[in-house]
Design an enzyme around this catalytic site. Structure first.
Site, mmCIF file in Angstrom:
data_model
loop_
_atom_site.group_PDB
_atom_site.id
_atom_site.type_symbol
_atom_site.label_atom_id
_atom_site.label_comp_id
_atom_site.label_asym_id
_atom_site.label_seq_id
_atom_site.Cartn_x
_atom_site.Cartn_y
_atom_site.Cartn_z
ATOM 1 N N GLY B 61 -45.582 43.615 29.267
ATOM 2 C CA GLY B 61 -44.906 44.840 28.875
ATOM 3 C C GLY B 61 -45.294 45.302 27.489
ATOM 4 O O GLY B 61 -44.639 46.132 26.881
ATOM 5 N N CYS B 62 -46.387 44.728 26.956
ATOM 6 C CA CYS B 62 -46.928 45.239 25.696
ATOM 7 C C CYS B 62 -48.156 46.064 26.011
ATOM 8 O O CYS B 62 -48.977 45.669 26.828
ATOM 9 C CB CYS B 62 -47.399 44.089 24.820
ATOM 10 S SG CYS B 62 -46.097 43.295 23.938
ATOM 11 N N GLU B 63 -48.296 47.147 25.292
ATOM 12 C CA GLU B 63 -49.495 47.932 25.477
ATOM 13 C C GLU B 63 -50.665 47.213 24.804
ATOM 14 O O GLU B 63 -51.759 47.148 25.323
ATOM 15 C CB GLU B 63 -49.266 49.282 24.834
ATOM 16 C CG GLU B 63 -50.248 50.292 25.270
ATOM 17 C CD GLU B 63 -49.849 51.592 24.634
ATOM 18 O OE1 GLU B 63 -50.304 51.847 23.511
ATOM 19 O OE2 GLU B 63 -49.051 52.330 25.247
#
Ligand SMILES: Cc1ncc(COP(=O)(O)O)c(C=O)c1O
Ligand SMILES: Cc1ncc(COP(=O)(O)O)c(C=O)c1O
Lengths: 405, 146, 405, 146
Positions: B61-63
């Site tokens: 869920g991290c870019e």
């Protein structure tokens, strides 16, 4: 507690101001939207519009927050355990298709059984047929008793065939009958089946409680719950949602993509491919927030009052053939004028500005069982008044008069 | 490099950040200075060697990709962390998060309210639910350790 | 012809009045909506709301007429042969999934090939993977040349493998490059392939002409074309649409249902299961009607002007690594600050109220080919002004300064 | 019953409708009278025997089922029709439609503009695009015969 003021309630729907002559009794097809819902949509587009879960910027983060708040609103309303269990879809139909497709291959295989009922909406029949056929899954059907109720004895016998899935509607969209859902779920669970509830009509009648019902899946559409078109909810217990193969793949539902291998994102994103209907989700949340300003019990009582008045009035019109039972009825009455086609009856009501639906109501198997070409369906909402009921009754009398002249 | 060494280096970096830099951030006059401090914070943490960046350590869920390593000292029930991130600003923010939780007991970690703490530090806007920043995801991963 | 007045154009978007400080350059993710679109939606709900294709009453017939008029508007806009060729979906992603799923089993089978390109959006990769895997269909990928353009020589060689389907994007959502679509379609057709065009970005740039392009399928989303979320278009030549197995089954897409056998309704209904996003369809039609008040060529020229100014400005900022080519570019520029992560750059722009997207833009295979962790994407719309461009350039300079201090 | 007989009976019923009833509809004072006439119209057409109601004769897109039989006299290029419907009002409206087209040549049928004609008769509102009424579907099926 003040008594329920139907005029005050009704005033929140601009639709009625714009269509003063009409009596709208086609609520099971779609409901009208309070102005609060319309404003929520406009406000999103005019103030907060941005894509969600994507942007590096505050506007997108704000849109994401609003979108996720909408999910939380739905989650709380249906008392799901967590927001991950709430998937936004384009409607109940999409949700049922996702379940049917998603269980194939992984959970359901050749020789497995799915148990449906005779009175299901096509949306809870054809997705199963479509996918079961490909995978060799067998469909069983619970028949009805003489008074058009589910045959619970037959249900129990069919459960002995150990269906892997039992899927049925909470409330029949044709007859309005509230199914004995607690008993049905308990029996299905005892038989070890995955339980799917088509709540398209159920959610409208009464706030459903997922933890109390304890079904594995529950689906409904926004547009039938005072909300926008193009949005619906697939509720599922987390473990079961995890097992569903996504029917749609695309952006943001993916964790890692290459041409060799793709892994999916976590829930709820895994089952929400592509840009979601953001304004639709916000509109549905606005509908729920608005609805919660009212006392559910009062709304139900009001609808039951309308129903009672309607049944009373029907009893004195000659030649009316009523298919719906007055007890355990959520506010839908299917009827015919004896020996007349429902389309003719509905057309004569239409001439008198009474909006009802006629036909088979996306439930052909029910009508072939009932051996009738269809029915006229009068479905009531909390914004309907006693005056609406009486106008409908008068119009029906007039129709009977013309038809039998 | 061994995990022990990384843990030790991280720990002393965090002590320094806690003592010297956190106040700089809250006192920064303009956003430019604030970001300059944030990026320096990140640099103080030891980089995690490439071959230690195992997929299961990735914060989903991290870019920008970020990794979290965790060690639980069972004798005194204390949790220690190491982190790295491709993006410098995110790494700085995550470093602050680590300052707040490193060395906590399981009970403390369970009770820890990141939102509240970040609010106090005027950093709440960064904790968006957007998948982009990944801070919330990191916080979840940290809390899941206890 | 009067010159294009960007301020007049921009004034039709309440969003900008509500967010005066922002420079919105995330148009490839979603566009803002002119007030005409928002009013069309409100007006539907407050005046004409009813379900479509169902009711026996005038209200429903009126809603149906509006809905079908919306289809006709889209049909004319893209110059399809007939409205039956225009299917409303929930978005481009849903449309691509319908195509990929719908061709399996009937058209595509084990050993058949599908040809995609290295720069596709996930929505044009993963649906194919998802369904091809199950049916043993093989995916080939057109690589890029050194300057990030499609390798046309390789394309021709891959066509020699006789793919049954060729699917590619009209315009890359990352790079903004307008693909040589005419040449690509001609070659694909010569090779006997079914052609699918992902027009999610293409339709925004220029009104696409289905009869001139002559592809078999073309898809796009409403929300990227000044329209609402939750609505999209699947265009297909009638013969090909007929061949698609519906991915969703449900009400009104059915002609006859029994538990033994089900036959589908005719086009377009066959592919539109369940209550459609009626307000969404009307909103999209309103967007198209509104857009046609302007001269397409002027809008394009304006965007090209912005693009030129932007490239000029970029050329004097140190350490900018531009991935997009300035020629054949529809108004999207992907860039990086050398040795810096795009998330950092985007965050510094965000601090300065410049809304851009950073990351891999749902095109991971492209980025693994480019060997970069992602990019910052500045995407321009006709409502952006030269002032927007200059503010973005200044902010970028500031970001570079902070990062390289 | 044979097709010839049905055709003949339909034809004479249509002549009668054309001469006597159409004007009654346009002149009806209230909607009730109009509908009474409409329903009488339907009754004038001979019912199609059950076993002749083959599935391929069904008009798709009607909520009530309707059937259309067609005969093309190739020597004088004229088209003749027979119809039936479960619903009486729909049958009446369809009867009017038949009045207008029965006996037309292929060229006339191709040119025929139902919308326009129904407008003249004040019946346009019934020709909605709604799938319910099926009148448009019937018109399409009729035009498809030429
Ligand atoms: C080229 C391309 N294809 C497909 C999509 C998917 O569109 P949507 O998310 O609206 O379904 C997008 C947008 O994200 C795109 O840019
Ligand atoms: C019981 C039931 N199930 C499913 C549906 C399908 O809902 P939708 O058309 O909104 O997808 C409906 C409504 O038509 C319904 O009444």
């Amino acid at each position: 507690m003040p008594v329920f003021d139907v005029q005050q309630f009704r005033q929140q729907f601009s639709f009625f101001q714009h269509n003063p002559g009409w009596v709208y009794l086609d609520n099971a097809a779609t409901m009208h939207k309070p102005d609060a819902v319309v404003s929520a949509i406009s406000q999103f587009y005019q103030q907060h519009n941005s894509n969600v879960h994507r942007g590096a910027h505050q506007l997108s983060q704000q849109a994401t927050r609003l979108f996720e708040q909408a999910r939380t609103t739905v989650c709380r309303y249906i008392n799901a355990k967590s927001s991950e269990e709430v998937i936004f879809t384009s409607g109940a139909t999409a949700a049922l298709n996702q379940i049917a497709f998603g269980l194939m291959h992984t959970v359901l295989g050749a020789g497995d059984r799915v148990l449906l009922t005779q009175l299901e909406h096509h949306a809870n029949i054809v997705p199963w047929q479509l996918h079961c056929q490909r995978y060799g899954v067998i469909i069983d059907v619970v028949p009805l008793t003489a008074d058009n109720q589910l045959d619970m004895t037959a249900y129990q016998q069919l459960l002995e065939r150990k269906p892997k899935v039992v899927s049925f509607s909470h409330i029949s969209n044709v007859l309005g009958h509230i199914q004995p859902i607690d008993a049905m779920l308990a029996l299905a669970k005892k038989a070890g089946a995955i339980t799917v509830v088509d709540g398209a009509q159920g959610v409208v009648y009464k706030q459903p409680d997922m933890q109390q019902l304890d079904c594995d899946f529950y689906v409904f559409s926004g547009h039938k719950l005072y909300g926008p078109t193009g949005i619906g909810i697939l509720y599922g217990k987390k473990d079961w949602l995890e097992k569903l193969t996504p029917i749609f793949a695309g952006g943001e539902m993916i964790e890692q993509v290459s041409f060799v291998n793709t892994t999916f994102n976590k829930l709820p994103f895994k089952l929400e491919a592509g840009t979601p209907n953001i304004a639709g989700a916000l509109g549905l949340a606005a509908a729920i927030d608005w609805l919660q300003l009212y006392n559910t019990e009062q709304l139900i009582q009001h609808k039951l009052l309308l129903l009672k008045e309607f049944y009373n009035g029907l009893s004195v019109i000659k030649g009316i053939d009523i298919l719906s039972l007055p007890v355990h009825n959520a506010g839908i009455v299917a009827l015919n004028v004896s020996n007349e086609h429902p389309a003719d009856v509905a057309e004569l009501l239409n001439q008198q500005n009474i909006a009802v639906r006629s036909g088979q109501h996306c439930a052909m198997p029910l009508f072939s069982y009932l051996a009738r070409p269809g029915a006229v369906r009068c479905s009531f909402a909390a914004y309907n008044s006693l005056d609406d009921v009486n106008r409908c009754l008068l119009a029906l009398e007039q129709a009977v008069e013309i038809l039998t002249a | 490099m061994k995990l022990e060494q990384l843990l030790a280096e991280t720990r002393s970096a965090l002590v320094q950040i806690n003592e010297q830099d956190l106040s700089k951030i809250t006192q920064a006059k303009d956003w430019q200075s604030k970001y300059r401090v944030l990026m320096q914070l990140g640099k103080k943490l030891p980089p995690v060697p490439e071959k230690m960046k195992q997929p299961e350590l990735l914060v989903k869920g991290c870019e920008s990709r970020a990794w979290l390593l965790h060690y639980h000292n069972k004798t005194d029930d204390k949790h220690y962390f190491v982190l790295d991130s491709e993006a410098r600003i995110v790494k700085g923010l995550m470093a602050i998060m680590l300052c707040l939780v490193n060395g906590m007991s399981s009970a403390e970690l369970a009770k820890f309210d990141l939102n509240h703490k970040f609010d106090q530090l005027n950093l709440k806007p960064y904790l968006s639910q957007s998948r982009g920043s990944g801070l919330t995801a990191m916080a979840e991963k940290i809390k899941a350790c206890c």
